[in-house]
Write an enzyme that holds these catalytic residues in place. Structure first.
Site, PDB file in Angstrom:
ATOM      1  N   TYR A 130       0.835  -1.122  -0.064  1.00 58.37           N
ATOM      2  CA  TYR A 130       0.146  -0.020  -0.084  1.00 58.37           C
ATOM      3  C   TYR A 130       0.896   1.272   0.074  1.00 58.37           C
ATOM      4  O   TYR A 130       1.670   1.395   0.639  1.00 58.37           O
ATOM      5  CB  TYR A 130      -0.752   0.049   1.090  1.00 58.37           C
ATOM      6  CG  TYR A 130      -1.872   1.109   1.155  1.00 58.37           C
ATOM      7  CD1 TYR A 130      -3.198   1.066   0.453  1.00 58.37           C
ATOM      8  CD2 TYR A 130      -1.602   2.496   1.462  1.00 58.37           C
ATOM      9  CE1 TYR A 130      -3.966   1.935   0.311  1.00 58.37           C
ATOM     10  CE2 TYR A 130      -2.725   3.465   1.456  1.00 58.37           C
ATOM     11  CZ  TYR A 130      -3.682   3.347   0.622  1.00 58.37           C
ATOM     12  OH  TYR A 130      -4.722   4.078   0.638  1.00 58.37           O
ATOM     13  N   GLN A 191     -10.700   0.007   0.718  1.00 58.14           N
ATOM     14  CA  GLN A 191     -11.150  -0.698  -0.517  1.00 58.14           C
ATOM     15  C   GLN A 191      -9.910  -1.283  -1.285  1.00 58.14           C
ATOM     16  O   GLN A 191     -10.106  -2.474  -1.862  1.00 58.14           O
ATOM     17  CB  GLN A 191     -11.843   0.074  -1.395  1.00 58.14           C
ATOM     18  CG  GLN A 191     -11.244   1.333  -2.235  1.00 58.14           C
ATOM     19  CD  GLN A 191     -11.580   2.628  -1.206  1.00 58.14           C
ATOM     20  OE1 GLN A 191     -11.638   2.562  -0.019  1.00 58.14           O
ATOM     21  NE2 GLN A 191     -11.309   3.783  -1.750  1.00 58.14           N
ATOM     22  N   ASN A 214      -3.390   5.673   6.220  1.00 56.28           N
ATOM     23  CA  ASN A 214      -4.180   6.438   7.158  1.00 56.28           C
ATOM     24  C   ASN A 214      -4.968   5.670   8.126  1.00 56.28           C
ATOM     25  O   ASN A 214      -4.986   4.172   7.963  1.00 56.28           O
ATOM     26  CB  ASN A 214      -5.049   7.577   6.568  1.00 56.28           C
ATOM     27  CG  ASN A 214      -6.218   6.781   5.516  1.00 56.28           C
ATOM     28  OD1 ASN A 214      -6.418   5.559   5.770  1.00 56.28           O
ATOM     29  ND2 ASN A 214      -6.838   7.643   4.725  1.00 56.28           N
ATOM     30  N   GLN A 259      12.269  14.683  12.202  1.00 58.74           N
ATOM     31  CA  GLN A 259      11.194  14.097  12.775  1.00 58.74           C
ATOM     32  C   GLN A 259      10.139  14.899  12.728  1.00 58.74           C
ATOM     33  O   GLN A 259       8.745  14.506  12.480  1.00 58.74           O
ATOM     34  CB  GLN A 259      11.487  13.212  13.837  1.00 58.74           C
ATOM     35  CG  GLN A 259      12.488  12.176  13.755  1.00 58.74           C
ATOM     36  CD  GLN A 259      12.184  11.131  12.565  1.00 58.74           C
ATOM     37  OE1 GLN A 259      11.001  10.596  12.808  1.00 58.74           O
ATOM     38  NE2 GLN A 259      12.922  10.983  11.644  1.00 58.74           N
ATOM     39  N   HIS A 262       7.533  15.667  10.021  1.00 62.23           N
ATOM     40  CA  HIS A 262       6.554  14.731   9.521  1.00 62.23           C
ATOM     41  C   HIS A 262       5.196  14.784   9.719  1.00 62.23           C
ATOM     42  O   HIS A 262       4.475  14.602   9.149  1.00 62.23           O
ATOM     43  CB  HIS A 262       7.170  13.109  10.072  1.00 62.23           C
ATOM     44  CG  HIS A 262       7.972  12.536   9.185  1.00 62.23           C
ATOM     45  ND1 HIS A 262       7.828  12.108   8.157  1.00 62.23           N
ATOM     46  CD2 HIS A 262       9.397  12.125   9.527  1.00 62.23           C
ATOM     47  CE1 HIS A 262       8.839  11.447   7.306  1.00 62.23           C
ATOM     48  NE2 HIS A 262       9.853  11.509   8.081  1.00 62.23           N
ATOM     49  N   HIS A 328      14.091   5.553  15.962  1.00 62.31           N
ATOM     50  CA  HIS A 328      15.453   6.150  15.416  1.00 62.31           C
ATOM     51  C   HIS A 328      16.325   6.708  16.834  1.00 62.31           C
ATOM     52  O   HIS A 328      15.811   7.386  17.711  1.00 62.31           O
ATOM     53  CB  HIS A 328      15.282   7.147  14.432  1.00 62.31           C
ATOM     54  CG  HIS A 328      14.278   7.039  13.458  1.00 62.31           C
ATOM     55  ND1 HIS A 328      13.103   7.549  13.393  1.00 62.31           N
ATOM     56  CD2 HIS A 328      14.691   6.382  12.274  1.00 62.31           C
ATOM     57  CE1 HIS A 328      12.604   7.076  12.347  1.00 62.31           C
ATOM     58  NE2 HIS A 328      13.316   6.450  11.634  1.00 62.31           N
ATOM     59  N   ASP A 361      16.694   7.390   6.189  1.00 62.49           N
ATOM     60  CA  ASP A 361      15.425   7.315   5.426  1.00 62.49           C
ATOM     61  C   ASP A 361      15.408   7.006   4.085  1.00 62.49           C
ATOM     62  O   ASP A 361      14.609   6.810   3.428  1.00 62.49           O
ATOM     63  CB  ASP A 361      14.495   8.798   5.858  1.00 62.49           C
ATOM     64  CG  ASP A 361      14.217   8.884   7.102  1.00 62.49           C
ATOM     65  OD1 ASP A 361      14.086   7.860   7.946  1.00 62.49           O
ATOM     66  OD2 ASP A 361      13.991  10.166   7.677  1.00 62.49           O
ATOM     67  N   GLU A 415      -0.857 -36.728  28.234  1.00 66.45           N
ATOM     68  CA  GLU A 415      -1.760 -35.660  27.846  1.00 66.45           C
ATOM     69  C   GLU A 415      -3.071 -36.163  27.266  1.00 66.45           C
ATOM     70  O   GLU A 415      -3.768 -35.658  26.686  1.00 66.45           O
ATOM     71  CB  GLU A 415      -1.102 -34.933  26.744  1.00 66.45           C
ATOM     72  CG  GLU A 415      -0.032 -34.041  27.101  1.00 66.45           C
ATOM     73  CD  GLU A 415       0.642 -33.057  26.192  1.00 66.45           C
ATOM     74  OE1 GLU A 415       0.406 -32.889  24.888  1.00 66.45           O
ATOM     75  OE2 GLU A 415       1.705 -32.306  26.535  1.00 66.45           O
ATOM     76  N   HIS A 420      -2.288 -40.076  19.137  1.00 67.69           N
ATOM     77  CA  HIS A 420      -0.835 -39.483  19.109  1.00 67.69           C
ATOM     78  C   HIS A 420      -0.132 -40.752  19.541  1.00 67.69           C
ATOM     79  O   HIS A 420       0.909 -41.147  18.665  1.00 67.69           O
ATOM     80  CB  HIS A 420      -0.671 -38.211  19.896  1.00 67.69           C
ATOM     81  CG  HIS A 420      -1.334 -37.223  19.334  1.00 67.69           C
ATOM     82  ND1 HIS A 420      -2.590 -36.841  19.452  1.00 67.69           N
ATOM     83  CD2 HIS A 420      -0.436 -35.819  18.910  1.00 67.69           C
ATOM     84  CE1 HIS A 420      -2.716 -35.736  19.001  1.00 67.69           C
ATOM     85  NE2 HIS A 420      -1.505 -35.230  18.600  1.00 67.69           N
TER      86      HIS A 420
END
Lengths: 436, 436
Positions: A130, A191, A214, A259, A262, A328, A361, A415, A420
């Site tokens: 994405y 979507q 987002n 930073q 941003h 960072h 970066d 068990e 088994h």
């Protein structure tokens, strides 16, 4: 102004704990909206994706134009300047070289019991990446997500990138082409995540989805997790700089601001063993804030979440840093290498004043997708490992089964898992000549 | 009776797709209850945990008795037979030897630009392991979760295990002691997950939580994810056996039943290139179901989700297996090693008829915590990697920055992140003698 703290203050612990616990992110509850979008895409496929794209991106497209054609990609890439192209290519080459070293090894061995054991790594068959549209559409993120996938050997790598109002970022398409991305779709939002996870008539489903987005994208990724793999849900970015007095305050100020610019929720922290130097950095930040293009964002971040912490010794700084577990960490101190070895929890360490975080970066080589919000205590940045998975292997001989089978049978019975135990016993009986 | 499918059937694709898509798990929506429990534990700490323990486990305990004392552990361990103890110790030794090989290497190198790059792995500081109480309280799961954590170097490993009505499973405590677990608490449910994630007066918080549990535990793990790391949320167990006619139908039947007996939602699948052999295995299953202790569970699983699929060639079997992406894959064919190399998606492969899957559950060495519900397409079983995290490292020299810095600056500007670019430019200017 940011907060000023000192480990010498009697109430330091209270202040520092509050700083650590500060909630920096508003998470709007979009889960119900996202659930509806995913259900709609699962039910109506392309038709739902196209309607939602028209609605949210104000961009109408038909199913056959949802994917960028080779010609469209070439035309967009041709718009990029030679200098930008060269920079992207150098970045890609360095990121590829770094990540190629991350490929894990297969192993297979036979132990003293005669059991052959091991494991084999294989790549995820198909991955989706994405890429946000608009302002946060970063070509560097395309490289950082796509190259590890291709280094891992992912056969099919699809990108979704919304084009709000039809606007395309040529650098994103060029980064995708350089990274070897196979398919690019001009869709976004929940979507796009639904289309990647479940598939539509036009988009084949993938096995793993990575990349930032987002609140809608994050909620959609959480919802499709299990059906497909996802990477971490990244929070706002953070930097911690540990710097002694022998630094240029302006360099450190710029590192903190890189930073802060941003996002208003980003966090920039400075730890220093010299209070006067801390003040000098804070002054340098103010000076840079006068002219910085993104000064409104950076000022809000620095004011609300920034802090300058004075310590008595650098060992105190290490202890605080491990509690912060920063995404960072920049070490601008005389013995930076030695200090780096003392750090336990950090996403990425930038060693020495000649290594500004911005190098990481874009072009250093390590990945810039890193754990935020103290999650470096238990998680790692994006890597080739996110696009491979391990199959364990075991092969017994009759002798090996005779050696270790009876213990397996005993544990199975303890068990109360009779079948088994019987599956081992039936074979042991054959060895003992009790059958056939 | 299970489903019988054949790739020669005209509607095979429809049937197989339905089989793949069958929803085997009821997920009761306990999320709101769990949210309340977590909020209560965060607010009231021990008091909330103890009240919930009294309510759900019908067991009243005071805060100072929540943790098993060394004396209690020793007393419980003394109840275990020598043979059971020896079996657990052999299993632990083999699991430890296998996982020790998984420790990843640190790397650090200097490239042609003069940049020193690398990464370093460190262990999670503290981990919590959830162990179910009652019937599903498996000592083997304690070994499989705790040993990788200790091999990774986790400093503090805490277990929570509910003791409904006060009943303790001595084997669980012994497994914990053998694995080197540091703390054992007699609590369970969502309240145990909340206590591990957020801490109480008695229980210090951890950074990572692993281990299986019921719907409440799974919902709580999802909710605390982010605050701490978690392992996968496991679904019901699955096995796929690919077997040719040269097998004892009873062995294969027992292997299928050893998944089916776990849970009514478990799934056991057989693919064979001989329809008559498939029928013989189905007959052998019926015979074993007459006497198996857990026959009611196993019968329901085999009836509702079991399938025998006949293929024309083993290559067809490989293709189907990769679509199933089974948690456990048994290859009981003549050329089992060769077939194993063709498989891309599987949690664990058991090679050859002398390697029943139960060996992997207990004593082979590989982990038995494996990806279910087709998630082997994108994820791996539990390993040492789940308890370590990677810090990337970068150190530039002035020359290295001069070589690659300009490209970083250019990319930063192309993304409109001015401070990023300036943090590089300020240093480049110093090199060029434009400052100081």
């Amino acid at each position: 102004m940011p907060q000023f703290l000192s480990t010498s203050d009697p109430d330091f612990e209270t202040q520092f704990t509050a700083l650590l616990g500060a909630k920096r992110e508003d998470s709007p509850d979009v889960d119900h909206i996202v659930a509806d979008i995913i259900a709609d895409v699962r039910k109506r496929g392309d038709a739902a994706v196209l309607e939602l794209t028209a609605k949210f991106d104000r961009f109408s497209v038909t199913a056959d134009k949802m994917r960028f054609s080779d010609e469209e990609i070439a035309a967009e890439c041709a718009k990029v300047s030679d200098a930008d192209r060269a920079a992207l290519e150098l970045a890609a080459e360095r990121i590829r070289a770094y990540h190629a070293r991350q490929m894990p090894d297969d192993q297979m061995w036979t132990d003293e019991a005669g059991a052959t054991l091991g494991w084999r790594w294989t790549a995820v068959s198909a991955a989706g990446l994405y890429v946000p549209g608009g302002l946060a559409s970063y070509p560097s993120s395309v490289l950082m997500n796509a190259i590890p996938a291709k280094v891992a050997g992912v056969g099919r790598l699809a990108i979704t990138v919304p084009t709000p109002d039809g606007v395309v970022n040529p650098l994103v398409l060029l980064a995708a082409r350089i990274a070897g991305v196979d398919e690019i779709y001009r869709i976004g939002g929940a979507q796009a995540i639904a289309a990647l996870a479940y598939g539509t008539e036009t988009i084949a489903p993938v096995d793993k989805i990575t990349g930032p987005g987002n609140a809608f994208v994050a909620a959609a990724k959480r919802r499709v997790f299990g059906k497909v793999g996802i990477d971490m849900i990244a929070g706002p970015s953070e930097i911690l700089v540990i710097a002694d007095r022998d630094n240029d305050p302006d360099w450190i100020a710029l590192d903190l601001l890189s930073q802060a610019e941003h996002d208003e929720s980003a966090q920039s922290l400075l730890i220093t063993d010299d209070a006067a130097f801390g003040q000098a950095v804070a002054d340098a930040v103010e000076k840079r804030l006068e002219t910085l293009e993104r000064r409104d964002i950076a000022r809000a971040s620095w004011r609300d979440y920034g802090a300058v912490i004075t310590v008595n010794t650098l060992d105190e700084a290490v202890a605080l840093s491990d509690r912060i577990a920063p995404e960072h960490l920049e070490l601008c101190v005389a013995e930076a290498d030695a200090l780096a070895t003392k750090i336990t929890h950090a996403g990425a360490i930038f060693i020495g004043a000649w290594t500004p975080e911005a190098i990481g970066d874009y072009i250093g080589g390590p990945n810039h997708v890193l754990p935020t919000a103290r999650s470096a205590r238990f998680s790692s940045g994006l890597s080739v490992m996110d696009f491979v998975k391990r199959t364990t292997l075991a092969r017994m001989t009759p002798d090996a089964l005779a050696a270790i089978g009876p213990s397996a049978e005993r544990l199975a019975r303890s068990e109360s898992l009779e079948a088994h135990g019987l599956s081992v016993r039936a074979r042991l009986d054959r060895l003992n000549g009790d059958a056939t």
